[in-house]
Design a protein around this motif. Structure first.
Motif, PDB file in Angstrom:
ATOM      1  N   MET A  99      -2.702   8.562  -6.576  1.00  0.00           N
ATOM      2  CA  MET A  99      -2.749   9.600  -6.768  1.00  0.00           C
ATOM      3  C   MET A  99      -2.671   9.388  -8.856  1.00  0.00           C
ATOM      4  N   ILE A 100      -2.183   8.663  -8.958  1.00  0.00           N
ATOM      5  CA  ILE A 100      -1.974   8.443 -10.355  1.00  0.00           C
ATOM      6  C   ILE A 100      -2.940   8.215 -11.240  1.00  0.00           C
ATOM      7  N   VAL A 101      -3.863   6.796 -10.013  1.00  0.00           N
ATOM      8  CA  VAL A 101      -5.387   5.893 -10.573  1.00  0.00           C
ATOM      9  C   VAL A 101      -6.446   7.061 -10.635  1.00  0.00           C
ATOM     10  N   LEU A 102      -6.326   8.045  -9.989  1.00  0.00           N
ATOM     11  CA  LEU A 102      -7.213   9.621  -9.313  1.00  0.00           C
ATOM     12  C   LEU A 102      -7.267  10.022 -10.457  1.00  0.00           C
ATOM     13  N   ASN A 103      -6.025  10.472 -11.281  1.00  0.00           N
ATOM     14  CA  ASN A 103      -5.461  11.289 -12.101  1.00  0.00           C
ATOM     15  C   ASN A 103      -6.217  11.060 -13.214  1.00  0.00           C
ATOM     16  N   VAL A 104      -6.143   9.600 -14.135  1.00  0.00           N
ATOM     17  CA  VAL A 104      -6.490   8.934 -15.378  1.00  0.00           C
ATOM     18  C   VAL A 104      -7.577   8.627 -15.144  1.00  0.00           C
ATOM     19  N   PHE A 105      -8.487   8.199 -13.726  1.00  0.00           N
ATOM     20  CA  PHE A 105      -9.322   7.538 -14.014  1.00  0.00           C
ATOM     21  C   PHE A 105     -11.147   8.868 -14.275  1.00  0.00           C
ATOM     22  N   PHE A 106     -10.582   9.617 -12.774  1.00  0.00           N
ATOM     23  CA  PHE A 106     -11.716  10.905 -12.433  1.00  0.00           C
ATOM     24  C   PHE A 106     -11.092  12.106 -13.120  1.00  0.00           C
ATOM     25  N   ASP A 107      -9.987  12.508 -13.517  1.00  0.00           N
ATOM     26  CA  ASP A 107      -9.990  13.416 -14.807  1.00  0.00           C
ATOM     27  C   ASP A 107      -9.331  14.771 -13.578  1.00  0.00           C
ATOM     28  N   ASP A 108      -8.553  14.387 -12.609  1.00  0.00           N
ATOM     29  CA  ASP A 108      -8.524  15.575 -11.146  1.00  0.00           C
ATOM     30  C   ASP A 108      -9.362  15.835 -10.692  1.00  0.00           C
ATOM     31  N   PRO A 109     -10.060  15.297  -9.944  1.00  0.00           N
ATOM     32  CA  PRO A 109     -10.738  15.024  -8.844  1.00  0.00           C
ATOM     33  C   PRO A 109     -10.786  16.837  -8.249  1.00  0.00           C
ATOM     34  N   GLU A 110     -11.320  17.062  -7.013  1.00  0.00           N
ATOM     35  CA  GLU A 110     -11.329  17.346  -5.653  1.00  0.00           C
ATOM     36  C   GLU A 110      -9.937  17.583  -4.913  1.00  0.00           C
ATOM     37  N   LEU A 111      -9.341  18.557  -3.581  1.00  0.00           N
ATOM     38  CA  LEU A 111      -8.367  18.157  -2.954  1.00  0.00           C
ATOM     39  C   LEU A 111      -9.086  17.235  -2.083  1.00  0.00           C
ATOM     40  N   TRP A 112     -10.317  16.774  -1.425  1.00  0.00           N
ATOM     41  CA  TRP A 112     -11.357  15.776  -0.858  1.00  0.00           C
ATOM     42  C   TRP A 112     -10.865  14.886  -0.984  1.00  0.00           C
ATOM     43  N   VAL A 113     -11.482  14.227  -2.464  1.00  0.00           N
ATOM     44  CA  VAL A 113     -10.784  13.182  -2.946  1.00  0.00           C
ATOM     45  C   VAL A 113      -9.962  12.776  -2.914  1.00  0.00           C
ATOM     46  N   TYR A 114      -8.984  13.180  -2.799  1.00  0.00           N
ATOM     47  CA  TYR A 114      -6.713  12.557  -2.674  1.00  0.00           C
ATOM     48  C   TYR A 114      -7.177  12.801  -1.393  1.00  0.00           C
ATOM     49  N   ILE A 115      -7.593  13.343  -0.394  1.00  0.00           N
ATOM     50  CA  ILE A 115      -7.153  13.142   0.960  1.00  0.00           C
ATOM     51  C   ILE A 115      -7.563  11.846   1.314  1.00  0.00           C
ATOM     52  N   VAL A 116      -9.274  11.534   1.540  1.00  0.00           N
ATOM     53  CA  VAL A 116      -9.854  10.246   1.665  1.00  0.00           C
ATOM     54  C   VAL A 116      -9.491   9.325   0.833  1.00  0.00           C
ATOM     55  N   SER A 117      -8.840   9.272  -0.438  1.00  0.00           N
ATOM     56  CA  SER A 117      -8.650   8.189  -1.208  1.00  0.00           C
ATOM     57  C   SER A 117      -7.191   7.922  -0.561  1.00  0.00           C
ATOM     58  N   VAL A 118      -5.874   8.625  -0.200  1.00  0.00           N
ATOM     59  CA  VAL A 118      -5.041   8.829   0.686  1.00  0.00           C
ATOM     60  C   VAL A 118      -4.773   7.171   1.264  1.00  0.00           C
ATOM     61  N   VAL A 119      -5.694   8.120   2.434  1.00  0.00           N
ATOM     62  CA  VAL A 119      -5.933   8.112   4.025  1.00  0.00           C
ATOM     63  C   VAL A 119      -6.996   6.409   3.996  1.00  0.00           C
ATOM     64  N   GLY A 120      -7.198   6.605   3.273  1.00  0.00           N
ATOM     65  CA  GLY A 120      -8.472   4.876   3.036  1.00  0.00           C
ATOM     66  C   GLY A 120      -7.727   3.905   2.693  1.00  0.00           C
ATOM     67  N   ALA A 121      -6.799   3.699   1.906  1.00  0.00           N
ATOM     68  CA  ALA A 121      -6.357   3.098   1.154  1.00  0.00           C
ATOM     69  C   ALA A 121      -4.591   2.802   2.425  1.00  0.00           C
ATOM     70  N   ASN A 122      -4.296   3.823   2.918  1.00  0.00           N
ATOM     71  CA  ASN A 122      -3.547   3.469   4.061  1.00  0.00           C
ATOM     72  C   ASN A 122      -4.180   2.547   5.420  1.00  0.00           C
ATOM     73  N   ILE A 123      -5.003   2.925   5.790  1.00  0.00           N
ATOM     74  CA  ILE A 123      -5.490   2.602   6.728  1.00  0.00           C
ATOM     75  C   ILE A 123      -6.084   1.105   6.092  1.00  0.00           C
ATOM     76  N   LEU A 124      -6.271   0.963   4.985  1.00  0.00           N
ATOM     77  CA  LEU A 124      -6.899  -0.114   4.597  1.00  0.00           C
ATOM     78  C   LEU A 124      -5.642  -1.218   4.354  1.00  0.00           C
ATOM     79  N   LEU A 125      -4.559  -0.745   3.280  1.00  0.00           N
ATOM     80  CA  LEU A 125      -3.533  -1.502   3.612  1.00  0.00           C
ATOM     81  C   LEU A 125      -2.378  -1.401   4.802  1.00  0.00           C
ATOM     82  N   LEU A 126      -2.939  -0.889   5.553  1.00  0.00           N
ATOM     83  CA  LEU A 126      -1.048  -0.760   6.467  1.00  0.00           C
ATOM     84  C   LEU A 126      -0.680  -2.099   7.806  1.00  0.00           C
ATOM     85  N   PRO A 127      -1.598  -3.082   7.857  1.00  0.00           N
ATOM     86  CA  PRO A 127      -1.602  -3.925   8.507  1.00  0.00           C
ATOM     87  C   PRO A 127      -0.564  -5.381   7.571  1.00  0.00           C
TER      88      PRO A 127
END
Length: 129
Positions: A74-102
């Protein structure tokens, strides 16, 4: 021969008692039985499963990892992308969790074993070949 540091041993998922034996039966890059822990260390024969369902407590550490990841994304998205839309937050958080879950599941178990496993480092095992 210098003793292995606790940080390096945790990072490499080594036995807390000898810091040489592997905790997991498969490598981090194998997704087959990724988080299955050996019953005993191959080097020092330490019991890596102290009691049934011991690693259920590691879920709290895994949860803390997920919350920290959520906050950082959330911090990275707010700092680098200047408050993107809600779907960007959701996709980013879910994608990062899936990628780093193991990683999060595996290292939550390692940290739990080191913190609450009652296995203390015993240097004589370090001097074996």
């Amino acid at each position: 021969m210098s003793s292995p540091s606790i940080g390096k041993s945790i990072l490499l998922a080594k036995c807390p008692k000898c810091r040489k034996g592997e905790i997991f039966s498969v490598s981090l890059y194998s997704y087959y039985k990724l988080t299955d822990i050996k019953k005993r260390c191959d080097v020092c024969a330490a019991n890596l499963l102290p009691e049934p369902d011991f690693y259920y407590g590691a879920m709290y550490i895994s949860y803390a990892f997920s919350v920290a990841l959520f906050i950082n994304v959330m911090i990275v998205l707010n700092v680098f992308f200047d408050d993107p839309e809600l779907w960007v937050y959701i996709v980013s958080v879910v994608g990062a969790n899936i990628l780093l879950l193991p990683f999060m599941q595996r290292y939550s178990k390692v940290l739990y074993l080191y913190g609450l496993g009652k296995l203390k480092y015993s240097p004589p095992y370090n001097q074996q070949g």
